[in-house]
Design an enzyme around this catalytic site. Structure first.
Site, mmCIF file in Angstrom:
data_model
loop_
_atom_site.group_PDB
_atom_site.id
_atom_site.type_symbol
_atom_site.label_atom_id
_atom_site.label_comp_id
_atom_site.label_asym_id
_atom_site.label_seq_id
_atom_site.Cartn_x
_atom_site.Cartn_y
_atom_site.Cartn_z
ATOM 1 C CG ASP A 198 -1.627 1.159 1.241
ATOM 2 O OD1 ASP A 198 -2.188 1.584 0.421
ATOM 3 O OD2 ASP A 198 -1.684 1.526 2.559
ATOM 4 C CG ASP A 200 -1.816 7.479 0.384
ATOM 5 O OD1 ASP A 200 -2.525 8.394 0.552
ATOM 6 O OD2 ASP A 200 -1.300 6.969 -0.438
ATOM 7 C CD GLU A 207 -4.106 7.536 4.344
ATOM 8 O OE1 GLU A 207 -4.557 7.231 3.416
ATOM 9 O OE2 GLU A 207 -3.536 6.506 5.076
ATOM 10 C CB SER A 286 -1.696 3.126 -3.904
ATOM 11 O OG SER A 286 -2.175 4.289 -3.222
ATOM 12 N N GLY A 287 -4.802 2.602 -2.910
ATOM 13 C CA GLY A 287 -6.192 3.378 -3.247
ATOM 14 C C GLY A 287 -6.185 4.704 -3.603
ATOM 15 C CE LYS A 331 -4.920 -0.942 -1.864
ATOM 16 N NZ LYS A 331 -4.312 -0.440 -0.464
ATOM 17 C CG ASP A 354 -2.103 2.093 6.369
ATOM 18 O OD1 ASP A 354 -2.778 2.940 6.887
ATOM 19 O OD2 ASP A 354 -2.196 2.112 5.379
ATOM 20 C CG ASN A 357 -8.000 0.164 1.566
ATOM 21 O OD1 ASN A 357 -7.383 0.467 2.505
ATOM 22 N ND2 ASN A 357 -7.654 0.779 0.300
#
Length: 413
Positions: A198, A200, A207, A286-287, A331, A354, A357
């Protein structure tokens, strides 16, 4: 003098000297001795050496013991001989076939209480410690704040309740502010090939969507939604759309400034460089947003990047993204797609994240690590690092400090 015995356990201790193993086994070789087990440890130049031997029927124990005793005494080493019955050996050998696990203790400093409590839990769950190794460098007497200390326990046995065992480790890890990992000692542990991150609050401390919101003047609103989403209180896709909409009208020019000030998480650069030197492939799933993920890719040499593409029209953020949203489900799919492309099994993949999601991809990976994660994520993931930097992951896959130093040299980093 020891009476004749077919099986003999020999323990040697004293100051370490070059060539000891060669000298001792050289004497045994004169009598066609068979080695059943052997082990050695050196702490501060002090040697502890053990060997279990089988003496052939046609040989006698006394000459072997006599010659060894004479030579070891001349080397100023202490030695102890103990006869072992065939029944004792057979029972011990059969016990070696039980499942083997690795317990990794990570801390800024290793304290006696930590060792005591970890070993008490293993004993309570029917696990016997076979070996204890220090993986980290020898600590300085004047340590710095970013130090890492790691001790690895190799344990054997069949715990009745693995979930309770992990819960017990998680409980004392929180109490003592340490990280404890428990994993099966399988062929895949030192045979990982891909690490997906991930971005952020994992590779970087921020973030990014909160940083964008701050520039847009809606920081408090977006931060509140972000926190609820990361805690698992909101569906990611829904919360993502709500936060994006608040960014509508933000000038494109602010993106470069945000990217320039992003701070890497502690240990991130060391971890990525070490992984590259060791031949691992790396990916960002990553979102967050592609613009910032590409910035990290250029900086760290990441192999794959999948994130959300901010839609920008007339130099302004529209509050929407182009294409499919990278959420938790996506993901996990991407992890499997990259693994297939690299021709590796998912057991050879490490996933690090972390937020809530990230749980789908953590569950798909052979080693899923919740990094400085929210309570829900930490409890749901099988492994967690909360007190140290990202480079602590190297110890979860069994590498020693000397391994990572060598990989950096070979990789030219």
């Amino acid at each position: 003098m020891l009476t004749v015995s077919e099986l003999v356990l020999i323990n040697v201790s004293g100051r370490d000297k070059p060539g000891l193993t060669s000298e001792i086994t050289g004497i045994m070789g004169q009598y066609d001795v068979r080695i059943l087990d052997i082990g050695q440890a050196v702490i501060h130049d002090h040697l502890t050496w053990g060997i279990l031997i089988e003496i052939p029927d046609e040989s006698k124990s006394s000459p072997v013991i006599r010659d060894l005793l004479f030579r070891l005494h001349s080397l100023d080493l202490q030695v102890r001989f103990a006869p072992i019955t065939r029944e004792e050996y057979q029972a011990w050998a059969e016990g070696r076939n039980r499942a083997c696990y690795i317990v990794t203790l990570l801390s800024r400093d290793i304290k006696a209480e930590q060792i005591a409590r970890v070993s008490a839990i293993t004993a309570r769950h029917g696990l016997n410690i076979d070996n204890i190794s220090r993986l980290s460098a020898r600590p300085s007497l004047n340590p710095s704040d970013n130090r890492i200390a790691c001790v690895e326990f190799s344990v054997r046995g069949t715990p009745e309740d693995l979930d309770q065992l992990r819960a017990d480790f998680l409980h004392i890890a929180g109490e003592m502010n340490v990280d404890i990992a428990f994993q099966e000692d399988s062929i895949f542990r030192r045979n990982r090939r891909l690490v997906v991150f991930d971005m952020d609050s994992t590779l970087i401390e921020a973030e990014v969507i909160d940083e964008l919101a701050h520039e847009a003047g809606v920081g408090d609103q977006v931060a509140a939604i972000t926190e609820r989403a990361m805690q698992g209180q909101l569906d990611f896709s829904q919360s993502f759309a709500e936060r994006l909409a608040l960014l509508e009208g933000l000038d494109e020019s602010v993106l470069e400034g945000i990217a320039a000030r992003l701070r890497l998480t502690e240990g991130a650069e060391h971890l990525i460089r070490s992984l590259k030197g060791l031949g691992y492939r790396t990916a960002i799933l990553s979102g967050g947003f592609t613009y910032f993920a590409r910035h990290l890719q250029d900086k760290l040499g990441i192999d794959y990047v999948y994130a959300n593409e901010l839609e920008i029209k007339n130099g302004q953020v529209t509050g929407k993204v182009c294409g499919q949203v990278v959420d938790g489900k996506r993901k996990a799919e991407l992890l499997l797609e990259i693994a297939e492309k690299e021709h590796i099994s998912r057991e050879q993949v490490i996933a690090v994240g972390d937020g809530a999601n990230d749980l789908p991809m953590l569950s798909q990976a052979g080693l899923g690590v919740a990094f400085r994660a929210k309570p829900l994520v930490k409890e749901s993931a099988r492994h967690a690092i909360s007190t140290l930097g990202l480079d602590a992951i190297l110890y979860l896959i069994g590498f020693r400090e000397s391994d990572t130093n060598q990989s950096l040299q070979q990789g030219g980093l």
